[in-house]
Design a protein around this motif. Structure first.
Motif, PDB file in Angstrom:
ATOM      1  N   ALA A  88       0.926  -1.329  -0.033  1.00 46.31           N
ATOM      2  CA  ALA A  88      -0.061  -0.043  -0.033  1.00 46.31           C
ATOM      3  C   ALA A  88       0.846   1.059  -0.166  1.00 46.31           C
ATOM      4  O   ALA A  88       1.907   1.381   0.870  1.00 46.31           O
ATOM      5  N   ALA A  89       0.397   2.018  -0.803  1.00 45.23           N
ATOM      6  CA  ALA A  89       1.131   3.485  -0.944  1.00 45.23           C
ATOM      7  C   ALA A  89       1.414   3.948   0.451  1.00 45.23           C
ATOM      8  O   ALA A  89       2.476   4.934   0.646  1.00 45.23           O
ATOM      9  N   ALA A  90       0.480   3.794   1.225  1.00 45.35           N
ATOM     10  CA  ALA A  90       0.259   4.579   2.755  1.00 45.35           C
ATOM     11  C   ALA A  90       1.731   4.143   3.483  1.00 45.35           C
ATOM     12  O   ALA A  90       2.186   4.758   4.290  1.00 45.35           O
ATOM     13  N   LEU A  91       2.026   2.970   3.324  1.00 47.51           N
ATOM     14  CA  LEU A  91       3.004   2.326   4.169  1.00 47.51           C
ATOM     15  C   LEU A  91       4.328   1.809   3.356  1.00 47.51           C
ATOM     16  O   LEU A  91       5.102   1.107   4.007  1.00 47.51           O
ATOM     17  N   LEU A 138       1.231  12.601   6.369  1.00 51.95           N
ATOM     18  CA  LEU A 138       0.569  11.337   5.978  1.00 51.95           C
ATOM     19  C   LEU A 138      -0.133  11.446   4.472  1.00 51.95           C
ATOM     20  O   LEU A 138      -0.171  10.360   3.757  1.00 51.95           O
ATOM     21  N   ILE A 139      -0.237  12.507   4.099  1.00 49.66           N
ATOM     22  CA  ILE A 139      -0.821  12.601   2.579  1.00 49.66           C
ATOM     23  C   ILE A 139       0.457  12.597   1.762  1.00 49.66           C
ATOM     24  O   ILE A 139       0.035  12.164   0.470  1.00 49.66           O
ATOM     25  N   ASP A 144       4.541  10.179  -5.702  1.00 50.89           N
ATOM     26  CA  ASP A 144       3.814  11.165  -6.439  1.00 50.89           C
ATOM     27  C   ASP A 144       4.385  12.744  -5.795  1.00 50.89           C
ATOM     28  O   ASP A 144       3.916  13.019  -4.729  1.00 50.89           O
ATOM     29  N   PRO A 145       5.139  13.308  -6.486  1.00 49.64           N
ATOM     30  CA  PRO A 145       5.581  14.652  -6.045  1.00 49.64           C
ATOM     31  C   PRO A 145       4.377  15.852  -5.632  1.00 49.64           C
ATOM     32  O   PRO A 145       4.728  16.808  -4.766  1.00 49.64           O
ATOM     33  N   ALA A 146       3.469  15.613  -6.554  1.00 47.83           N
ATOM     34  CA  ALA A 146       2.453  16.575  -6.401  1.00 47.83           C
ATOM     35  C   ALA A 146       1.766  16.225  -4.932  1.00 47.83           C
ATOM     36  O   ALA A 146       1.085  17.304  -4.443  1.00 47.83           O
ATOM     37  N   SER A 147       1.894  15.027  -4.373  1.00 49.17           N
ATOM     38  CA  SER A 147       1.155  14.942  -3.378  1.00 49.17           C
ATOM     39  C   SER A 147       1.879  15.799  -2.115  1.00 49.17           C
ATOM     40  O   SER A 147       1.179  16.138  -1.115  1.00 49.17           O
ATOM     41  N   ARG A 148       3.140  16.044  -2.433  1.00 48.97           N
ATOM     42  CA  ARG A 148       3.565  17.086  -1.377  1.00 48.97           C
ATOM     43  C   ARG A 148       3.118  18.472  -1.414  1.00 48.97           C
ATOM     44  O   ARG A 148       2.922  19.099  -0.313  1.00 48.97           O
ATOM     45  N   ALA A 233      -3.387  12.028  -1.502  1.00 49.44           N
ATOM     46  CA  ALA A 233      -3.481  11.235  -0.464  1.00 49.44           C
ATOM     47  C   ALA A 233      -3.288   9.836  -0.945  1.00 49.44           C
ATOM     48  O   ALA A 233      -4.284   9.404  -1.648  1.00 49.44           O
ATOM     49  N   PRO A 234      -2.589   8.826   0.096  1.00 49.38           N
ATOM     50  CA  PRO A 234      -2.868   7.209  -0.117  1.00 49.38           C
ATOM     51  C   PRO A 234      -4.252   7.126   0.353  1.00 49.38           C
ATOM     52  O   PRO A 234      -4.941   8.055   1.062  1.00 49.38           O
ATOM     53  N   SER A 235      -5.263   6.210  -0.215  1.00 43.33           N
ATOM     54  CA  SER A 235      -6.727   6.094  -0.197  1.00 43.33           C
ATOM     55  C   SER A 235      -6.801   5.945   1.339  1.00 43.33           C
ATOM     56  O   SER A 235      -7.944   6.277   1.706  1.00 43.33           O
TER      57      SER A 235
END
Lengths: 479, 206
Positions: A88-91, A138-139, A144-148, A233-235
């Motif tokens: 998962a992208a979140a972790l 966490l986002i 994904d650089p745009a997530s920053r 953000a990761p879902s």
């Protein structure tokens, strides 16, 4: 005391993860702590009202109603993360990074629980700020650089929103001080302090507090952070933001409405209905234009926030419907955002035009997307249908016929816009060159539980929950 | 007190007209120092722990740590100019107009002339100019300076509200503020100089 234990459990879990050797067991600790928190919150739903921590915290009907909602969703997201911890992208990332993220998730959960228990508007403000500081990193997704940038915009808007709330609280304090009384922001003391007619300070304070909270909830005009943050953000984190933090901020708004409605009802009502309608207009236009699944769900969240704001702005009749709608909305968002992650991983895109035949290609996710979308659109037998119906009835009963007409037009447009984007993803022609996806039942379990809760709330609200909703609705009506 | 408030208004306003990040950061430091001096005037009891928490908040955290936290990143960007509002007549007129509106607002809500009214005017000036900076900045450094200006305006507003928060609440607020500064530094290291241009977050996934 059981609620205090629920609020403290995530912080103890955070310490356990931070301790030597905690990194290896971070996911397991997260699941165990989330399960304990959810269990305590459910057990505490029948507990009596009590004041805690020297009056800074208290347990009442509102905290007993919403604690199980946000803690069950928190638990579901924890299980989801655990089942997907490998990819998962979140972790993703190093063990140290994973540990940091689990610690932030636990801090987020602990802070949101403290918001529920707050008996002082300043304590609630602090807890909301802590949840924001924990959520912002966490986002960020490594891939994904745009997530920053989305994460920064989330923090920036939240800081400004909470700054406005702080100025509003300062105005209220000045109003009380000007009346020759000892200022306090305690929820059980404020009604007595605000018994006199409202002065300019109080009216300004109420206006700013509502505007700040509306921004934190993602309502127009300052909502542009929300689609970016929810999309990037990761879902699983989006589910936490949309279902857990949204409800924490909403509870602060419910407390504000309860305390300030007797003296500033007209201002509150006018501001909330205006912000709600603006949000519905802005989100409907964006729903028509977007083809990104997560962004579409984000705009639907803005839309639903608008519905809740309109319902809260009405005086007496809509309170029950608003509460039912807010509870169901939390579960709907959790289902849909968690499902969106699976779809993105499988299809490699979030563009709805490139996704089709999910009901065959990803049967579990296809069904969750289908049923979740029905609930999102407010179809029976889901509680969102009942909630929306009660808000519409309240609009008619309050003689707000223009708002009623605009509401109906906007909700119909958003219905068509959402359906035309999502339904082809479910029933279209599935790609023939892909082998069937492997889907674990454990990963689907949280969403299944959320779905069952939604259906139960829509068909028959159990008596204890009904009593709690009625009790909270009475406080919102000023009764 | 009036001299301090006039000085605070000056350090809130003047850096807007000088396109330099150094002046902006020095302005923030000066705001912190002046806020601490005002706080000491209002709460001179140095035996009370609450006074020390207040002074640490205003002088140390807002006056020293906040500008120093932003400084290394500002140095790395090596921009000769860093305007925190657009350098044109319209922006300058808006800034001066906001000061006038803030003091007019203070006249309305505080009918009695004196320090209390002036504090409201200066605090409102800080909040409005902070929002002006925020609304005209695309880059994270400028936006952070806008947020810190806004926070300083709010701090002055709280100072004059007549209510003293419980020391535990004030310490918690201070911790949250420091955590915000830590996050700001992290973002400054990881974000592009012009975040809005680099992001294009609204574009469709296709």
């Amino acid at each position: 005391m059981i609620h205090l234990a629920a609020a403290l459990a995530p912080w103890l879990g955070l310490l356990a993860v931070a301790a030597p050797g905690g990194a290896r067991r971070a996911h397991a600790i997260l699941v165990v702590v989330a399960a304990a928190t959810a269990g305590l919150a459910i057990a505490g739903a029948a507990a009596p009202d009590e004041v805690l921590a020297g009056g800074y915290l208290r347990v009442d009907a509102t905290s007993r109603l919403f604690a199980p909602v946000i803690d069950v969703i928190f638990f579901g997201v924890a299980v989801h993360l655990w089942t997907r911890a490998g990819g998962a992208a979140a972790l993703v990332g190093t063990p140290a990074r994973r540990r940091r993220r689990v610690m932030l998730i636990l801090a987020f959960g602990g802070a949101c629980n403290l918001v529920l228990l707050g008996n002082d508007l300043m304590v609630m403000w602090l807890a909301l700020e802590v949840s924001t500081l924990a959520a912002a990193p966490l986002i960020v997704r490594l891939d994904d650089p745009a997530s920053r940038v989305a994460s920064w915009r989330y923090l920036l808007f939240s800081t400004v929103a909470l700054g406005l709330v702080l100025v509003g609280l300062g105005c209220v304090t000045r109003s009380v001080h000007a009346a020759g009384l000892e200022p306090s922001l305690r929820l059980d003391e404020l009604p007595g302090l605000l018994a006199g007619p409202p002065d300019a300070w109080r009216q300004l304070g109420v206006g700013l507090i509502v505007l700040g909270l509306a921004t934190k909830l993602g309502l127009a005009p300052m909502y542009s952070w929300l689609p970016d943050a929810y999309e990037r953000a990761p879902s699983s984190i989006t589910a936490l933001l949309g279902a857990v933090q949204f409800n924490a901020a909403l509870i602060v708004l419910l407390r504000v409405v309860h305390v300030f409605r007797p003296g500033s009802g007209a201002l509150l009502g006018g501001e909330l209905v205006t912000l709600g309608l603006l949000s519905m207009v802005a989100s409907t236009a964006s729903l028509i234009a977007t083809r990104d699944v997560k962004r579409l769900l984000a705009y639907a969240s803005v839309n639903h926030g608008g519905v809740i704001a309109i319902g809260l702005g009405l005086h007496r009749e809509a309170a029950y419907g608003v509460l039912l709608y807010a509870m169901s909305n939390a579960f709907i968002k959790a289902i849909l955002f968690l499902t969106a992650e699976k779809i993105e991983l499988r299809c490699g895109t979030r563009d709805a035009r490139a996704i089709a035949g999910l009901i065959k290609d990803l049967p579990y996710s296809g069904v969750f997307l289908m049923v979740g979308t029905f609930a999102l659109l407010g179809l029976p037998p889901f509680s969102s249908f009942l909630g929306e119906l009660l808000i519409l009835s309240a609009l008619v009963a309050s003689d707000e016929l223009l708002v009623f007409a605009a509401f109906c037009v906007l909700i119909t447009m958003s219905f068509v816009a959402t359906g035309r984007t999502i339904f082809p993803m479910i029933w279209g022609q599935a790609p023939t060159d892909r082998s069937p996806a492997r889907q674990s039942a454990l990963a689907a379990l949280p969403k299944l539980v959320f779905l069952l809760v939604l259906i139960v709330l829509g068909i028959y609200v159990p008596a204890p929950i009904n009593d709690l909703i009625l009790s909270v609705a009475t406080t919102l009506e000023g009764g | 007190m009036s001299a301090l408030l006039v000085a605070l208004t000056a350090v809130m306003l003047l850096p807007l007209f000088l396109g330099s990040w150094r002046v902006s950061l020095v302005g923030l430091a000066a705001q912190g120092a002046l806020l601490a001096a005002i706080g000491y005037r209002l709460h001179p009891d140095t035996a009370a722990p609450a006074t020390w928490v207040l002074l640490v908040d205003l002088a140390v955290v807002r006056g020293l740590i906040a500008p120093l936290a932003l400084r290394p990143v500002a140095v790395v960007t090596r921009q000769a100019r860093h305007d925190i509002i657009p350098p044109n007549l319209l922006s300058w007129t808006l800034a001066v107009g906001m000061v006038l509106v803030a003091f007019r607002f203070a006249d309305v809500v505080e009918p009695v002339a004196g320090d209390a009214r002036m504090m409201v005017g200066v605090a409102a000036t800080g909040v409005l100019l902070g929002l002006l900076v925020l609304s005209t900045q695309n880059g994270p450094l400028g936006q952070m300076i806008g947020v810190l200006r806004l926070e300083n305006g709010i701090a002055l507003f709280e100072l004059g509200s007549g209510a003293e928060p419980a020391i535990g609440v004030h310490v918690a607020q201070l911790v949250v503020f420091v955590a915000t500064l830590v996050l700001f530094r992290w973002y400054l290291h990881t974000l592009p100089v012009d975040a809005a241009a680099a992001a294009a977050p609204g574009e469709e996934a296709a």
